[in-house]
Design a protein around this motif. Sequence first.
Motif, PDB file in Angstrom:
ATOM      1  N   ILE A 163       0.708  -1.172  -0.252  1.00 14.86           N
ATOM      2  CA  ILE A 163      -0.001   0.510   0.058  1.00 14.86           C
ATOM      3  C   ILE A 163       1.087   1.503   0.158  1.00 14.86           C
ATOM      4  CG2 ILE A 163      -1.570   1.336   0.968  1.00 14.86           C
ATOM      5  CD1 ILE A 163      -2.754  -1.431   2.168  1.00 14.86           C
ATOM      6  N   VAL A 180       0.860   3.782  -3.250  1.00 14.60           N
ATOM      7  CA  VAL A 180       0.406   5.563  -2.692  1.00 14.60           C
ATOM      8  C   VAL A 180       1.801   6.046  -2.468  1.00 14.60           C
ATOM      9  CG1 VAL A 180       0.413   6.855   0.165  1.00 14.60           C
ATOM     10  CG2 VAL A 180      -1.037   5.069  -0.160  1.00 14.60           C
ATOM     11  N   ASP A 181       3.167   5.930  -2.826  1.00 14.53           N
ATOM     12  CA  ASP A 181       3.842   7.109  -3.217  1.00 14.53           C
ATOM     13  C   ASP A 181       4.114   6.716  -4.832  1.00 14.53           C
ATOM     14  OD1 ASP A 181       4.857   6.943  -0.103  1.00 14.53           O
ATOM     15  OD2 ASP A 181       6.619   5.169  -0.433  1.00 14.53           O
ATOM     16  N   ASP A 238       1.346   9.671  -5.552  1.00 12.48           N
ATOM     17  CA  ASP A 238       2.086  10.887  -5.040  1.00 12.48           C
ATOM     18  C   ASP A 238       2.611  11.016  -5.966  1.00 12.48           C
ATOM     19  OD1 ASP A 238       1.072  11.562  -2.000  1.00 12.48           O
ATOM     20  OD2 ASP A 238       2.724  10.672  -1.227  1.00 12.48           O
ATOM     21  N   LEU A 256       0.954  12.315  -9.066  1.00 16.90           N
ATOM     22  CA  LEU A 256       0.148  13.387  -8.685  1.00 16.90           C
ATOM     23  C   LEU A 256       1.119  14.741  -9.088  1.00 16.90           C
ATOM     24  CD1 LEU A 256      -2.466  12.762  -6.115  1.00 16.90           C
ATOM     25  CD2 LEU A 256      -3.484  13.109  -8.007  1.00 16.90           C
ATOM     26  N   PRO A 268     -16.166  -3.923  10.261  1.00 22.66           N
ATOM     27  CA  PRO A 268     -16.607  -2.411  11.259  1.00 22.66           C
ATOM     28  C   PRO A 268     -17.935  -1.992  10.233  1.00 22.66           C
ATOM     29  CG  PRO A 268     -14.368  -2.790  10.300  1.00 22.66           C
ATOM     30  CD  PRO A 268     -14.536  -4.005  10.470  1.00 22.66           C
ATOM     31  N   GLU A 269     -18.248  -2.728   8.917  1.00 29.19           N
ATOM     32  CA  GLU A 269     -19.331  -2.391   8.371  1.00 29.19           C
ATOM     33  C   GLU A 269     -21.184  -3.086   9.143  1.00 29.19           C
ATOM     34  OE1 GLU A 269     -19.007  -2.978   4.417  1.00 29.19           O
ATOM     35  OE2 GLU A 269     -17.416  -1.154   3.955  1.00 29.19           O
ATOM     36  N   ALA A 277     -23.798  -0.626  10.043  1.00 32.64           N
ATOM     37  CA  ALA A 277     -22.776   0.597   9.536  1.00 32.64           C
ATOM     38  C   ALA A 277     -24.201   1.268   9.391  1.00 32.64           C
ATOM     39  CB  ALA A 277     -22.600   0.584   8.649  1.00 32.64           C
ATOM     40  N   GLN A 308     -23.330   6.982   5.391  1.00 34.06           N
ATOM     41  CA  GLN A 308     -23.058   8.372   5.716  1.00 34.06           C
ATOM     42  C   GLN A 308     -24.277   9.562   4.699  1.00 34.06           C
ATOM     43  OE1 GLN A 308     -19.643   8.856   5.225  1.00 34.06           O
ATOM     44  NE2 GLN A 308     -20.442  10.972   6.573  1.00 34.06           N
ATOM     45  N   THR A 319      -0.834   5.137   5.984  1.00 37.16           N
ATOM     46  CA  THR A 319      -1.069   4.993   4.630  1.00 37.16           C
ATOM     47  C   THR A 319      -2.527   6.757   4.650  1.00 37.16           C
ATOM     48  OG1 THR A 319      -0.717   3.106   4.127  1.00 37.16           O
ATOM     49  CG2 THR A 319      -2.231   3.957   2.344  1.00 37.16           C
ATOM     50  N   LYS A 370      -1.080   9.296   4.518  1.00 39.90           N
ATOM     51  CA  LYS A 370      -0.917  10.077   3.440  1.00 39.90           C
ATOM     52  C   LYS A 370      -1.253  10.304   2.219  1.00 39.90           C
ATOM     53  CE  LYS A 370       3.359   8.979   1.296  1.00 39.90           C
ATOM     54  NZ  LYS A 370       4.522   8.360   0.797  1.00 39.90           N
ATOM     55  N   GLN A 418      -4.738  18.012  -2.964  1.00 42.01           N
ATOM     56  CA  GLN A 418      -5.244  18.221  -4.219  1.00 42.01           C
ATOM     57  C   GLN A 418      -6.367  18.740  -4.195  1.00 42.01           C
ATOM     58  OE1 GLN A 418      -2.903  16.826  -6.512  1.00 42.01           O
ATOM     59  NE2 GLN A 418      -5.104  16.795  -7.356  1.00 42.01           N
ATOM     60  N   ALA A 476     -14.257   3.755  10.929  1.00 42.77           N
ATOM     61  CA  ALA A 476     -14.548   2.724  10.135  1.00 42.77           C
ATOM     62  C   ALA A 476     -15.340   2.220  10.619  1.00 42.77           C
ATOM     63  CB  ALA A 476     -13.319   1.768   9.978  1.00 42.77           C
ATOM     64  N   ALA A 495     -18.949   2.812  12.316  1.00 42.71           N
ATOM     65  CA  ALA A 495     -19.950   3.779  11.438  1.00 42.71           C
ATOM     66  C   ALA A 495     -21.139   2.525  12.591  1.00 42.71           C
ATOM     67  CB  ALA A 495     -19.823   2.895  10.098  1.00 42.71           C
ATOM     68  N   LYS A 496     -21.512   2.101  13.427  1.00 41.73           N
ATOM     69  CA  LYS A 496     -22.552   2.129  14.348  1.00 41.73           C
ATOM     70  C   LYS A 496     -23.718   3.329  14.634  1.00 41.73           C
ATOM     71  CE  LYS A 496     -20.807  -2.470  15.278  1.00 41.73           C
ATOM     72  NZ  LYS A 496     -20.386  -3.797  16.414  1.00 41.73           N
ATOM     73  N   VAL A 516     -17.179   8.087   6.596  1.00 39.12           N
ATOM     74  CA  VAL A 516     -17.042   6.896   7.264  1.00 39.12           C
ATOM     75  C   VAL A 516     -15.916   5.917   6.384  1.00 39.12           C
ATOM     76  CG1 VAL A 516     -18.221   4.738   7.010  1.00 39.12           C
ATOM     77  CG2 VAL A 516     -19.875   6.008   8.221  1.00 39.12           C
TER      78      VAL A 516
END
Lengths: 190, 128
Positions: A82, A86-87, A90, A93, A172-173, A176, A179, B17, B20, B28, B89, B91-92, B109
């Motif tokens: 990862i 990501v680097d 970067d 971009l 974690p979902e 849930a 959003q 990460t 970052k 951006q 993460a 999200a309850k 989330v």
Amino acid sequence: MASAVGAVALAAELERLKRVIDTLVVEAARCADVSPLAEAARCVWRTSEEIARLSPGGLATGRLPLVNDELEAIRRDTGDAISRIVDAADRLLALDFSHPETAAAAVTEEAIGILEACCVGDITNQRVTKAAGILEVVRDRVRLFAEACGDTAPESETAADVATREGLLFGPEAEAVEQAEIDRRFVRRD
Amino acid sequence: VSAVLNTPILVVDDFKTTIKIVHTLLKQLGFTQMDDAASGAEALQKLRSGTFGLVISDWNMQPMTGIELVRAMRADPALNATPVIMITAEAKPENVSTARSAGADGYIVKPFNAGSLKEKLTSVLGAF
């Protein structure tokens, strides 16, 4: 005369001892019926044989730590991959496209780097397969052990067990909130 | 250039990460002043020794979770007004309620994208 009296007393004492011994013999015979204990001993022996055959020491010191090692390696490899991706993102971009040819070469180079990093999927898959194989061996041995102990009834799950299992399954979902609903809750505060 | 883009932002997450990614997205979007911390405790230290206009924080970290950080900030008169956006993460419904009552100003989330981050930044900092 005295010796005659002594002899009678001795005979009486011997008779009394004889009765005591007879009683003890009867009790001993009763105690000789040790079949439940013998059965328990045989069960313990059988179980110890099964335990030895299952090599719990080998599982604890050999195979199970390997599962831990594999999972740790997955975590490490995935994190590294990862970071590389990501680097690369970067750098992409930040590319200067005023020199199209140079930028195109850089894009190609970075794309190759990203593809290389994605190879972690293959390695991770192999590690997962290895860990799953070890866990299968452990599962089979534990099942054999349970059978040797006569514990063959399926495990009944409590409501808490089910909640934990489902929580792990969905991560974690689980439960849930969308959003949009979260945003509504925060707006309502204002 | 909007003054909002000069807001110093502290990004708090124990996963480098994510830091970052958030930094990249903020860059951006045009933001120029970003710093980071790997735990609530480190964040609180930085907040008390510097000036930040926004905190973007994860929930699960040690020492001091994101929610403990929010509570500590709300209890500190010097940091009470600094807005906090949680990115987590977790999200309850109860997590969202906890964050809201602790004093968080926004909640995103994971996984999230630039669009949802920009939307939250706009609602907390104003248009940019």
